[in-house]
Scaffold this active site. Structure first.
Site, PDB file in Angstrom:
ATOM      1  N   GLY A  10      36.244 -24.054  24.281  1.00  0.00           N
ATOM      2  CA  GLY A  10      37.575 -24.653  24.234  1.00  0.00           C
ATOM      3  C   GLY A  10      38.276 -24.380  22.918  1.00  0.00           C
ATOM      4  O   GLY A  10      37.902 -23.469  22.165  1.00  0.00           O
ATOM      5  N   CYS A  27      55.444 -23.337  16.927  1.00  0.00           N
ATOM      6  CA  CYS A  27      55.255 -24.496  17.796  1.00  0.00           C
ATOM      7  C   CYS A  27      55.823 -25.767  17.170  1.00  0.00           C
ATOM      8  O   CYS A  27      56.145 -26.727  17.879  1.00  0.00           O
ATOM      9  CB  CYS A  27      53.773 -24.686  18.118  1.00  0.00           C
ATOM     10  SG  CYS A  27      52.721 -24.886  16.665  1.00  0.00           S
TER      11      CYS A  27
END
Length: 426
Positions: A193, A50
């Protein structure tokens, strides 16, 4: 052969460009195959994360594989113009490329200094190249050396021992102050989350077995629980779970506390003063701060943990010079070994050529001496003289070649000797 690197990272390009040149797992497999077809005498290891996209290449023919040809290849893979690739992606070669790879593998180039994930990503990129046949002699050597350099940084500095994320500090430093082990502890984590997911990883690494995740959306809790092999439960059962738990963790995005002191006091009575650790990792906070005033309750909030993170981050920075020196040493060692290995075939062929010439001349001379009934001991002494002569003649060029190798073959003696003695291609 020379190692080349063309790539980009969060240091020098925006995320939008990195997204355009990134490679998914399926794309990497195709790209390695396309590269091998396009440059059959070349090597490629492709690292795509990433935060960075980097292609490490090498070729037995440096004229075939240069900066422009690799840029053209990347451009074709992503439907870009070669100028975009050249403008946005940096290019390194030789010792600079080697040092960069060692720095990346050791997580000294990462957004979070000392994070552990990048080394496994580098290993995975190398293993995939090996599996698909796009790695070769030089990439084998340099990626194995990068792993050794990273291991030295891990073992000889404290960079990797200082936790810098909130969940890692919470589980790695706070929990051991309260519990000897999480193996038999009941853990409840509120929130499904990203923070909850990261915390779960550290919990399982710490040995926690009995974990339950609770979220307002039961489906998200179920999905996370399935991924980690743990329990999930309805939000309405939170209070019941708290009574049973030893460790309570808050990671929700709620705008108001999910547990006030008034909510907690009757639960506390049911617990009968059993020790409880509460880690509030949420912003805004999940638990009323006054809960920590109750007996047998240890409550740590985000500010406490962030202070520890910042302290550890400063300690990591102190280790930077030591880690960088390891990279410098390992790079110099690798380049020196590489240069010496490059001289080996030339030295071997030069000696073989000299021995062949010696044998031809010696055989001619011995044939004449035999017809004159010369003592065999004299013939043996003549052969020794030939060997001493060869060694004396070869010593100056070979000594100069060794010195040139130590300096990175900067004077070009390797190629000069190859041409002067007509030793052919390596």
């Amino acid at each position: 052969m020379t190692l080349q690197m063309i790539g980009c990272s969060y240091h020098d390009t925006e995320v939008e460009f990195r997204e355009r040149v990134s490679f998914s797992a399926d794309q990497i497999q195709k790209t390695l195959g396309d590269f091998r077809d396009r440059f059959p005498r070349s090597e490629l290891v492709l690292l795509s994360t990433c935060n960075r996209v980097e292609l490490y290449t090498s070729s037995s023919d440096n004229t075939e594989l240069d900066h422009e040809s690799v840029a053209q290849f990347i451009a074709e893979q992503h439907s870009l113009s070669p100028s975009e690739v050249i403008d946005q992606m940096i290019y390194l070669s030789g010792s600079d490329a080697v040092k960069h790879l060692f720095t990346v593998a050791s997580s000294l180039d990462s957004m979070v200094l000392g994070e552990s994930q990048i080394l496994s990503q580098v290993k995975q990129a190398y293993e995939q190249a090996c599996d698909l046949g796009s790695a070769g002699a030089l990439t084998h050597s340099v990626f194995q050396a990068a792993n050794r350099a990273a291991k030295r940084v891990q073992s000889e500095t404290a960079i990797h021992r200082r936790r810098v994320s909130v969940p890692s500090v919470a589980i790695g430093e706070i929990v051991p102050e309260v519990f000897d082990s999480l193996k038999n502890k009941q853990v409840v984590i509120c929130g499904a989350g990203e923070m909850g997911e990261e915390t779960l990883r550290y919990l399982q690494q710490a040995g926690a077995k009995n974990i339950c995740v609770i979220n307002r959306s039961r489906q998200r809790a179920d999905n996370l629980a399935q991924n980690f092999g743990i329990e999930s439960d309805d939000w309405g059962n939170l209070h019941q779970r708290i009574v049973q738990s030893d460790l309570l963790i808050g990671t929700t995005s709620a705008t108001e506390p999910i547990l006030t002191q008034a909510d907690f006091e009757p639960l506390h009575l049911q617990r009968k003063n059993r020790l409880m650790l509460i880690l509030d990792l949420a912003v805004p906070r999940d638990f009323d701060a006054s809960i920590g005033d109750l007996p047998s309750v240890y409550l740590y909030q985000i500010d406490d943990l962030q202070a520890a993170c910042e302290r550890n981050r400063r300690e990591r920075q102190k280790e930077w010079p030591k880690a960088l020196q390891i990279i410098e040493d390992e790079t110099a060692k690798f380049i020196k070994d590489l240069n010496h290995r490059a001289t080996g075939p030339i030295v071997r062929r030069l000696r073989e050529q000299a021995q062949e010439l010696k044998q031809d001349e010696l055989q001619r001379l011995v044939s004449k001496l035999n017809s004159s009934n010369v003592d065999p001991a004299v013939a043996k002494e003549i052969e020794k003289s030939f060997d001493r002569l060869i060694n004396k003649l070869l010593h100056p060029p070979l000594a100069s070649l060794r010195d040139d190798a130590a300096e990175g073959h900067e004077r070009g003696l390797l190629e000069a000797i190859r041409l002067l003695f007509k030793l052919g291609d390596d």
